[in-house]
Design a protein around this motif. Sequence first.
Motif, PDB file in Angstrom:
ATOM      1  N   ILE A 138      31.138  29.671  38.679  1.00  0.00           N
ATOM      2  CA  ILE A 138      32.409  29.943  38.718  1.00  0.00           C
ATOM      3  C   ILE A 138      32.909  31.044  39.457  1.00  0.00           C
ATOM      4  CG2 ILE A 138      34.817  29.883  37.763  1.00  0.00           C
ATOM      5  CD1 ILE A 138      33.255  28.240  35.419  1.00  0.00           C
ATOM      6  N   MET A 139      32.384  32.273  39.381  1.00  0.00           N
ATOM      7  CA  MET A 139      32.952  33.380  39.693  1.00  0.00           C
ATOM      8  C   MET A 139      32.656  33.380  41.146  1.00  0.00           C
ATOM      9  SD  MET A 139      34.804  36.398  39.645  1.00  0.00           S
ATOM     10  CE  MET A 139      35.096  36.254  37.843  1.00  0.00           C
ATOM     11  N   ARG A 140      31.269  33.066  41.320  1.00  0.00           N
ATOM     12  CA  ARG A 140      30.840  33.031  42.917  1.00  0.00           C
ATOM     13  C   ARG A 140      31.735  32.355  43.798  1.00  0.00           C
ATOM     14  NH1 ARG A 140      24.239  33.089  41.694  1.00  0.00           N
ATOM     15  NH2 ARG A 140      24.355  34.733  39.953  1.00  0.00           N
ATOM     16  N   GLY A 141      32.064  31.364  43.249  1.00  0.00           N
ATOM     17  CA  GLY A 141      32.771  30.461  44.071  1.00  0.00           C
ATOM     18  C   GLY A 141      34.190  30.934  44.287  1.00  0.00           C
ATOM     19  N   LEU A 142      34.691  31.851  43.302  1.00  0.00           N
ATOM     20  CA  LEU A 142      36.075  32.432  43.663  1.00  0.00           C
ATOM     21  C   LEU A 142      35.782  33.561  44.631  1.00  0.00           C
ATOM     22  CD1 LEU A 142      37.418  32.626  39.918  1.00  0.00           C
ATOM     23  CD2 LEU A 142      38.192  31.033  41.558  1.00  0.00           C
ATOM     24  N   LEU A 143      34.850  34.269  44.587  1.00  0.00           N
ATOM     25  CA  LEU A 143      34.568  35.226  45.685  1.00  0.00           C
ATOM     26  C   LEU A 143      34.447  34.743  46.879  1.00  0.00           C
ATOM     27  CD1 LEU A 143      32.333  37.708  43.468  1.00  0.00           C
ATOM     28  CD2 LEU A 143      34.738  37.905  43.675  1.00  0.00           C
ATOM     29  N   SER A 144      33.846  33.629  47.010  1.00  0.00           N
ATOM     30  CA  SER A 144      33.524  32.968  48.251  1.00  0.00           C
ATOM     31  C   SER A 144      34.579  32.607  48.911  1.00  0.00           C
ATOM     32  CB  SER A 144      32.423  31.781  48.068  1.00  0.00           C
ATOM     33  OG  SER A 144      32.293  31.149  49.324  1.00  0.00           O
ATOM     34  N   ALA A 145      35.484  31.874  48.069  1.00  0.00           N
ATOM     35  CA  ALA A 145      36.902  31.480  48.651  1.00  0.00           C
ATOM     36  C   ALA A 145      37.528  32.419  49.431  1.00  0.00           C
ATOM     37  CB  ALA A 145      37.910  30.737  47.532  1.00  0.00           C
ATOM     38  N   VAL A 146      37.592  33.558  49.029  1.00  0.00           N
ATOM     39  CA  VAL A 146      38.189  34.841  49.765  1.00  0.00           C
ATOM     40  C   VAL A 146      37.602  35.506  50.682  1.00  0.00           C
ATOM     41  CG1 VAL A 146      39.801  35.317  47.646  1.00  0.00           C
ATOM     42  CG2 VAL A 146      37.911  36.477  48.008  1.00  0.00           C
ATOM     43  N   ASP A 147      36.438  34.943  51.099  1.00  0.00           N
ATOM     44  CA  ASP A 147      35.561  35.745  52.015  1.00  0.00           C
ATOM     45  C   ASP A 147      36.011  35.119  53.576  1.00  0.00           C
ATOM     46  OD1 ASP A 147      33.506  37.139  53.459  1.00  0.00           O
ATOM     47  OD2 ASP A 147      31.810  35.952  52.611  1.00  0.00           O
ATOM     48  N   ASN A 148      37.018  35.362  53.895  1.00  0.00           N
ATOM     49  CA  ASN A 148      37.465  34.916  55.454  1.00  0.00           C
ATOM     50  C   ASN A 148      38.238  35.821  55.883  1.00  0.00           C
ATOM     51  OD1 ASN A 148      40.150  33.916  54.252  1.00  0.00           O
ATOM     52  ND2 ASN A 148      38.873  32.658  53.174  1.00  0.00           N
ATOM     53  N   THR A 149      38.776  35.705  57.038  1.00  0.00           N
ATOM     54  CA  THR A 149      39.726  36.446  57.734  1.00  0.00           C
ATOM     55  C   THR A 149      41.121  36.625  57.118  1.00  0.00           C
ATOM     56  OG1 THR A 149      40.380  34.790  59.258  1.00  0.00           O
ATOM     57  CG2 THR A 149      38.700  36.147  59.966  1.00  0.00           C
ATOM     58  N   GLN A 150      41.626  35.355  56.543  1.00  0.00           N
ATOM     59  CA  GLN A 150      42.859  35.653  55.882  1.00  0.00           C
ATOM     60  C   GLN A 150      42.678  36.136  54.356  1.00  0.00           C
ATOM     61  OE1 GLN A 150      41.763  32.716  57.310  1.00  0.00           O
ATOM     62  NE2 GLN A 150      42.802  32.748  59.132  1.00  0.00           N
ATOM     63  N   GLY A 151      41.483  36.236  53.775  1.00  0.00           N
ATOM     64  CA  GLY A 151      41.494  36.796  52.765  1.00  0.00           C
ATOM     65  C   GLY A 151      41.955  35.942  51.426  1.00  0.00           C
ATOM     66  N   GLU A 152      42.075  34.747  51.598  1.00  0.00           N
ATOM     67  CA  GLU A 152      42.612  33.770  50.424  1.00  0.00           C
ATOM     68  C   GLU A 152      41.910  32.334  50.689  1.00  0.00           C
ATOM     69  OE1 GLU A 152      46.492  31.933  52.555  1.00  0.00           O
ATOM     70  OE2 GLU A 152      46.669  34.043  51.815  1.00  0.00           O
ATOM     71  N   GLY A 153      42.074  31.367  49.633  1.00  0.00           N
ATOM     72  CA  GLY A 153      41.376  30.064  49.690  1.00  0.00           C
ATOM     73  C   GLY A 153      41.512  29.759  48.459  1.00  0.00           C
ATOM     74  N   TYR A 154      41.065  28.349  48.231  1.00  0.00           N
ATOM     75  CA  TYR A 154      40.958  27.424  47.151  1.00  0.00           C
ATOM     76  C   TYR A 154      39.532  27.452  46.758  1.00  0.00           C
ATOM     77  CZ  TYR A 154      45.611  26.285  48.358  1.00  0.00           C
ATOM     78  OH  TYR A 154      46.953  26.114  48.595  1.00  0.00           O
ATOM     79  N   SER A 155      39.430  27.135  45.434  1.00  0.00           N
ATOM     80  CA  SER A 155      37.938  27.017  44.430  1.00  0.00           C
ATOM     81  C   SER A 155      38.128  25.885  43.548  1.00  0.00           C
ATOM     82  CB  SER A 155      37.417  28.426  44.178  1.00  0.00           C
ATOM     83  OG  SER A 155      36.137  27.959  43.437  1.00  0.00           O
ATOM     84  N   ARG A 156      37.228  24.968  43.484  1.00  0.00           N
ATOM     85  CA  ARG A 156      37.211  23.820  42.591  1.00  0.00           C
ATOM     86  C   ARG A 156      35.969  24.266  41.634  1.00  0.00           C
ATOM     87  NH1 ARG A 156      39.971  19.231  43.797  1.00  0.00           N
ATOM     88  NH2 ARG A 156      40.623  18.968  46.120  1.00  0.00           N
ATOM     89  N   TYR A 157      36.261  23.960  39.981  1.00  0.00           N
ATOM     90  CA  TYR A 157      35.208  24.282  39.234  1.00  0.00           C
ATOM     91  C   TYR A 157      35.706  23.433  38.009  1.00  0.00           C
ATOM     92  CZ  TYR A 157      38.270  27.933  37.762  1.00  0.00           C
ATOM     93  OH  TYR A 157      39.288  28.785  37.428  1.00  0.00           O
ATOM     94  N   ARG A 158      34.882  23.348  37.067  1.00  0.00           N
ATOM     95  CA  ARG A 158      35.365  22.691  35.597  1.00  0.00           C
ATOM     96  C   ARG A 158      35.301  23.574  34.478  1.00  0.00           C
ATOM     97  NH1 ARG A 158      34.732  17.087  35.560  1.00  0.00           N
ATOM     98  NH2 ARG A 158      33.989  17.388  33.374  1.00  0.00           N
ATOM     99  N   TRP A 159      36.191  23.520  33.559  1.00  0.00           N
ATOM    100  CA  TRP A 159      36.341  24.379  32.446  1.00  0.00           C
ATOM    101  C   TRP A 159      37.150  23.827  31.387  1.00  0.00           C
ATOM    102  CZ3 TRP A 159      33.234  28.002  31.667  1.00  0.00           C
ATOM    103  CH2 TRP A 159      33.294  28.966  30.599  1.00  0.00           C
ATOM    104  N   TYR A 160      37.012  24.356  30.138  1.00  0.00           N
ATOM    105  CA  TYR A 160      37.496  23.603  28.944  1.00  0.00           C
ATOM    106  C   TYR A 160      39.015  23.764  28.962  1.00  0.00           C
ATOM    107  CZ  TYR A 160      32.635  23.803  27.354  1.00  0.00           C
ATOM    108  OH  TYR A 160      31.256  23.518  26.940  1.00  0.00           O
ATOM    109  N   PRO A 161      39.605  22.814  28.668  1.00  0.00           N
ATOM    110  CA  PRO A 161      41.404  22.945  28.469  1.00  0.00           C
ATOM    111  C   PRO A 161      41.507  23.714  27.360  1.00  0.00           C
ATOM    112  CG  PRO A 161      40.506  20.821  28.012  1.00  0.00           C
ATOM    113  CD  PRO A 161      39.206  21.620  28.753  1.00  0.00           C
TER     114      PRO A 161
END
Length: 950
Positions: free
Chosen positions: A166-189
């Motif tokens: 999960i955390m690696r996906g979040l860090l990967s989402a902002v690894d671009n020129t805009q510094g922002e993005g979306y990430s999908r994952y699953r977690w307990y509600p």
Amino acid sequence: MPQSQLHTFPRFLMLGTVAIAVALLVIVASHFLLKNHADNSQRLAALEQEFLQKGQDRVVQEVESAQDYIRYFVAQAETVLKEQARAEVLKAHTIATTIYVREHDRRPEAEVKTLITEALRGIRFFNGRGYIFIDDSAGTCILLPTSPSVEGTSLYDSQDDTGHYIMRGLLSAVDNTQGEGYSRYRWYPPQSEEQMLEKLTFVKKFEPYGWVMGAGDYLAHIEGDLKKQAIERLQAVHFGKYGYIFVMSQQGEILSTSGVSYQVSEPLNKEAQLLEKRIIAKIRNKAKQGGGFINYDWFLPNGEGPYPKISLVKNIEALDLILIAGFYPQEVKELLQEQVELLSQTQQEDRDQLYLFLIIVAVITLALSFIFSQWMKQKFAQYHQDIEQKKRELYRNEDQLQLASRVFDNASEGIMVTNAYNRIIAVNDAFVAITGYSSHDVMDKNPNFLRSGRHDETFYSDMWARLERDGQWSGEIWNRRKNGEVFPQWLSISTFLDEKGQVRNYIASIADLTERKAVEKKLEFLSDYDPLTNLPNRRLVGHRVDQTINVNKQNNAKQFALLYIDLDHFKNINDSLGHGFGDAILQKVAKRLKSLLREGDTVSRLSGDEFMILMSDLDHVELAVNLSERILHEVSRPLENDSHLTVTPSIGIAVYPNDGLSFDELLKNADAAVHFAKMQGRNNYQFFTTEMNHQASQRLHIETELRKAIKNNEFELFYQPQFDLKNNQLVGCEALIRWQHPEQGLVSPDAFIPLSEETGLIIQVGRWVLQQACMQGAKWISLSQTMVTMSVNVSVRQFRPELVDEVRSALMESGLPPRALVIEITESTLMHDEEATLVLLQELKNIGVQLSLDDFGTGYSSMAYLKRFNLDQLKIDRAFISDLPNDKDDAAITSAIIDVAHHFGLVTVAEGVETPEQVAFLANVGCVEGQGFLYEKPIPVGVFEEKYFA
């Protein structure tokens, strides 16, 4: 033929004709009565089946529409989640940026970080489920409001039930020129540790600390919110007389209660409760079987019943919903009863007409038979003599007839030939195509069966008189086709004479004018009416005003009024919702205005969002007042049933003859009254006055001169210096525009700035001020080698996204350091659109310029502005300075403003400083800078340079 037969044959012929006619009349009457009865029975049976089938079709259509509506709402879940999550993160990012910019030079880094996280910790959204979280670039949790115990621990290796980090996906989402993005994952509600659900999160990098800020929610929860919203809206859906949509879950939970319960004033009795439970059980059972139509008894919405009802059950397993819609066969019975009554009445009328027709036909038949037998006696012998001669003539004219027949049949116009007694003896194919009558239908008939009824007997008398006199007639005439349609045609009739000069035939040619008439009618409509609202246009209302003036001149100049109606801010509707939606709003406004008219009055659409009402008879001016007030109330009502969308009108009134003696003069003065109404705050009405006319003329003159001034470069900048209140050092100046008119001399800004705002010319004027001020500021910095700030005022009309590029361009062309430029804005600018303003201010701050809030204290003076917007300066209005230090109230207010500004790290600038005592007081309470007549009034550039840079 023997002579005796010439006398007896007509007699036998008459008796045979009478007998046959009587027999035929009896047969026709009997057949008509029997067939009419059978047709009515079949028609009622067919209508019953048709009404039932239409009811089922309507129910299917409503259920499918409701299903599509709910699925469409739910399908928007991901889009809604993305937009709302991004909006919340951007707000949080702006708050963090504001706190960082304001505090990072004044506090330790740890304290600044704590300020940011605590400011964001309490933020909630998505119905309380959503929150802002922060992680650093190494995966360590900085902020997690739902689990504060996790803060400070590493989540870098956290996985969901699919193995996704999960955390690696979040860090990967902002690894671009805009510094922002979306990430999908699953977690307990929340409150559930049994099964993970899919979650969508938006993250944005916070550069100063290398943080990743984010927010998100579970798609299933968003889908549930949207599904609930869609079901609630379905409660307002009704169709037919008793139809509604009923929604329940597959577990039997009622989700939409519209029309479910027995809607009467008394409580639901036990029998009705049991009936309702059985129906719900039946619905669930049908849904489990895949859905379909069911029958049961239920009450009408007015409490009557129960009556049989046919309903369609639709099972939507993917959404855990059951949709039900139905209709009552009772509606079909009511409709059939109306048809029975109508058929009985029609049947009785048909019988009465038949009996009368039979009697008349019998009498006419006897009379004609007698006359016919006498006539036959005379003609029979003559026919016998003429047969041989006519045979010879027929053989002789055979070739000519064949040629004439070919021309006759192939003519493009309809041709009809009658004998001397005006009985049709021939028609061509074009006649059949135009009228719809076959040659068999019209043979030996008088052409008057084609009459439409639009022409009186005088018309036909004149036509025959001219035909007998001149031998021909032509003109436009309306006739009727076989299908009953009335149509225009161009008819030309000529007479054909025999050797004795007697009329032998009438020959008529017919040209169908239907298409040409349709085109003419459409052109006539477009010339006088507005195609969008079907109201009279400016041309037609002008014609009616001229007619009213002519009538009133003959009636001692009676009064009438023109009401000029302009919708306020209608351009915003077109720009935000589209011109198609705007056109629909104009149609609704036109309908409302039309409903308010008296008989004899006219409402028209002039153009765009402008309407006009002609009150043709105005006994008292109060009538125009009453109508104006009703227009204000009616037009301002909400335009949509499920929203608060409204428009307001401004109304200008001109009265004949006091305010004008012609349409153009009245229109001009009513328009001037509208402008005066807008100046009074809009959503009101104003009468035209002489003073108003003078103001309108003066306004038009100034606007024209102002456009010339822009073209001819007649503007110049004056500068008012700003000083440090403690050491009296020059720290900056404010650029103020002046208009050097070639004839009037120096024109005060109060005379042209408001008009520039209203006409939009302030965009060009403001761009020029910005460029000139930057050029001058750069020159003075180079001369003094010190940082002297240049303050430039920006109005609400200028404060738009293009302003960022204009500021950047002015700085690049002039070379002025960005920090030396101060952009002054007012509180009304901040109030216009807070979210858009927040983004625009941040973009200006990114350039490096300073932002100053002008005239603070005279408007709303909201502390929220100082907290939320990233400002640098606060200018205290002269209204609080002029009575310092003697006025205790002004002293307290000024001290409070300075304290608040100091708390937010803002530089305070006092306007209107005129005495040394004011300077001493302001410096003592912490005010940093000042400007006013004590130091210097606004002066030209040459004087400014001579005094401060010589």
